[in-house]
Design a protein around this motif. Sequence first.
Motif, PDB file in Angstrom:
ATOM      1  N   ASP A  73      -6.764   8.584  -8.402  1.00  0.00           N
ATOM      2  CA  ASP A  73      -8.095   8.990  -8.130  1.00  0.00           C
ATOM      3  C   ASP A  73      -8.964   7.992  -8.761  1.00  0.00           C
ATOM      4  OD1 ASP A  73      -8.211   9.444 -10.853  1.00  0.00           O
ATOM      5  OD2 ASP A  73      -8.908  11.528 -10.993  1.00  0.00           O
ATOM      6  N   ARG A  74      -8.596   6.867  -9.572  1.00  0.00           N
ATOM      7  CA  ARG A  74      -9.355   5.729  -9.991  1.00  0.00           C
ATOM      8  C   ARG A  74      -8.556   4.637  -9.748  1.00  0.00           C
ATOM      9  NH1 ARG A  74      -9.902   9.076 -15.356  1.00  0.00           N
ATOM     10  NH2 ARG A  74      -9.702  10.741 -13.945  1.00  0.00           N
ATOM     11  N   TYR A 129     -14.908  11.417 -20.787  1.00  0.00           N
ATOM     12  CA  TYR A 129     -13.964  10.686 -19.948  1.00  0.00           C
ATOM     13  C   TYR A 129     -12.522  11.649 -20.125  1.00  0.00           C
ATOM     14  CZ  TYR A 129     -10.662   7.447 -18.333  1.00  0.00           C
ATOM     15  OH  TYR A 129      -9.763   6.738 -17.564  1.00  0.00           O
ATOM     16  N   ARG A 130     -12.103  11.535 -19.240  1.00  0.00           N
ATOM     17  CA  ARG A 130     -10.451  12.379 -19.162  1.00  0.00           C
ATOM     18  C   ARG A 130      -9.758  11.299 -18.486  1.00  0.00           C
ATOM     19  NH1 ARG A 130     -13.363  14.482 -22.047  1.00  0.00           N
ATOM     20  NH2 ARG A 130     -13.712  16.711 -22.360  1.00  0.00           N
ATOM     21  N   PRO A 131      -8.447  11.104 -19.387  1.00  0.00           N
ATOM     22  CA  PRO A 131      -7.566   9.862 -18.659  1.00  0.00           C
ATOM     23  C   PRO A 131      -6.804  10.480 -17.536  1.00  0.00           C
ATOM     24  CG  PRO A 131      -6.841  10.905 -20.890  1.00  0.00           C
ATOM     25  CD  PRO A 131      -8.195  11.390 -20.552  1.00  0.00           C
ATOM     26  N   ALA A 132      -6.577   9.446 -16.578  1.00  0.00           N
ATOM     27  CA  ALA A 132      -5.527   9.585 -15.688  1.00  0.00           C
ATOM     28  C   ALA A 132      -5.271   8.404 -15.172  1.00  0.00           C
ATOM     29  CB  ALA A 132      -5.993  10.159 -14.434  1.00  0.00           C
ATOM     30  N   PRO A 133      -4.015   7.975 -14.848  1.00  0.00           N
ATOM     31  CA  PRO A 133      -3.634   6.840 -14.383  1.00  0.00           C
ATOM     32  C   PRO A 133      -4.510   5.748 -13.736  1.00  0.00           C
ATOM     33  CG  PRO A 133      -1.972   8.367 -14.113  1.00  0.00           C
ATOM     34  CD  PRO A 133      -2.804   9.210 -14.476  1.00  0.00           C
ATOM     35  N   CYS A 163      -5.309   1.823 -26.346  1.00  0.00           N
ATOM     36  CA  CYS A 163      -6.029   3.165 -26.115  1.00  0.00           C
ATOM     37  C   CYS A 163      -4.932   4.185 -25.729  1.00  0.00           C
ATOM     38  CB  CYS A 163      -7.109   3.141 -25.050  1.00  0.00           C
ATOM     39  SG  CYS A 163      -8.446   2.017 -25.799  1.00  0.00           S
ATOM     40  N   ARG A 164      -3.877   3.766 -25.393  1.00  0.00           N
ATOM     41  CA  ARG A 164      -2.509   4.290 -24.871  1.00  0.00           C
ATOM     42  C   ARG A 164      -3.133   5.124 -23.705  1.00  0.00           C
ATOM     43  NH1 ARG A 164      -0.995   1.603 -28.634  1.00  0.00           N
ATOM     44  NH2 ARG A 164       0.286   2.646 -30.421  1.00  0.00           N
ATOM     45  N   HIS A 165      -3.622   4.424 -22.607  1.00  0.00           N
ATOM     46  CA  HIS A 165      -3.970   4.775 -21.418  1.00  0.00           C
ATOM     47  C   HIS A 165      -3.167   4.372 -20.100  1.00  0.00           C
ATOM     48  CE1 HIS A 165      -6.706   5.568 -17.791  1.00  0.00           C
ATOM     49  NE2 HIS A 165      -7.157   6.355 -18.498  1.00  0.00           N
ATOM     50  N   PRO A 166      -2.646   5.426 -19.486  1.00  0.00           N
ATOM     51  CA  PRO A 166      -1.876   4.875 -18.511  1.00  0.00           C
ATOM     52  C   PRO A 166      -2.361   3.966 -17.222  1.00  0.00           C
ATOM     53  CG  PRO A 166      -2.404   6.992 -18.162  1.00  0.00           C
ATOM     54  CD  PRO A 166      -2.837   6.849 -19.296  1.00  0.00           C
ATOM     55  N   VAL A 167      -1.504   3.040 -16.859  1.00  0.00           N
ATOM     56  CA  VAL A 167      -1.856   2.037 -15.599  1.00  0.00           C
ATOM     57  C   VAL A 167      -0.934   1.531 -15.016  1.00  0.00           C
ATOM     58  CG1 VAL A 167      -1.734   0.289 -17.388  1.00  0.00           C
ATOM     59  CG2 VAL A 167      -3.357  -0.165 -15.547  1.00  0.00           C
ATOM     60  N   ASP A 346       2.393   9.233 -18.809  1.00  0.00           N
ATOM     61  CA  ASP A 346       1.980  10.228 -20.021  1.00  0.00           C
ATOM     62  C   ASP A 346       0.462  10.028 -20.413  1.00  0.00           C
ATOM     63  OD1 ASP A 346       1.401  11.853 -21.997  1.00  0.00           O
ATOM     64  OD2 ASP A 346       3.023  11.082 -23.256  1.00  0.00           O
ATOM     65  N   CYS A 347      -0.496  11.005 -20.012  1.00  0.00           N
ATOM     66  CA  CYS A 347      -1.798  10.753 -20.183  1.00  0.00           C
ATOM     67  C   CYS A 347      -2.381  11.403 -21.732  1.00  0.00           C
ATOM     68  CB  CYS A 347      -2.684  11.670 -19.240  1.00  0.00           C
ATOM     69  SG  CYS A 347      -2.415  10.776 -17.723  1.00  0.00           S
TER      70      CYS A 347
END
Length: 362
Positions: A73-74, A129-133, A163-167, A346-347
Amino acid sequence: MERHTRRDQNKGRGAQSSSVSRRFNLPDRMQDGDWLDDRALVDGPADKLRTSVVEEHPRTILSFNRSPDIPFDRSINAYRGCEHGCIYCYARPTHAYHDLSPGLDFETKLFAKPQAATLLQETFARPNYRPAPIAMGTNTDPYQPIEAGYGITRQILELCLDCRHPVTITTKSDRVLRDADLLAELAKRRLTAVSLSVTSLDPHLSRLLEPRAASPAKRLNALEELVRLGIPCNISIAPVIPAITDHFMEALLDEASKRGVRSASWIALRLPHEVAPLFREWLGVHFPDRATKVMGIVQSMRGGRDNDPDFFTRMKPHGVWADLIRTRFRTACLRSGITGCDFPLDCTQFRPPSLHGQLTLF
């Protein structure tokens, strides 16, 4: 639009001309006259096309979508335009929004966003902000040649790791190995997956289709190295071009399997907006003997049109040819031991950045 194109002038480029968009404000022009046949004698040799880069400073960097046809979605596109010059690239029409040609302008007049990581950091720091890949490489390649100088993709990966953000990354370049250190660390935390797109095993054909992308051998070797480092990898056979590249499907899956890849996907050729006439022009130059056949099969999978733009069906070709390719792909995956293309990330590890040096409480 200039109808007469010098092949030597455009050597190393995918598009055969500066195809003009009729949807926006680009002027339509045509050169004619007997002098065209002898213009090199009159005007001298044509200037070689050069790549130029303009720095762009947007206010935001993360793009959100609600499409039912894609699994994210992003996304982030650190660059506009792509020097790889893939003739079939569905992102070409985006250059028309800038009153630039989706043809040669798309692969020679590029835009870079040097503040991308800073803008992303500001987005991560927002309370809501809410994380997602985040998907990178969905429009233009994050590892096209100018990444070597700008390093924008690497900066984004550094921030995602911090930031431990999935990509996720999709690319046609072995330059992805330059960031293998970051990707390996992200992979240890289930925060990344990489997809390399490979369309054929013929380097000559690849140079025609994707003139400035890495060779098929380099892409396959990059997959092997990423697997060795423990980074989840997918081979994307995209696009599958009937009567041009489809016969490489089984061999590509076999080669990927030998390198330890256990995930694969495929996408049928899509020709939105200005891509269709550009691709037809390319076929007329390089494969005039089968141009009619290729387009006939494409249209048979897209409801009689060059492209199906509709939600829910645009990524799902149908008809006899589509069913045949789909069956071949599934059979080849089973034979090669390739099991799927899903990498759950993992989010829950996300930690917002501090923009002013103040530590967070949790």
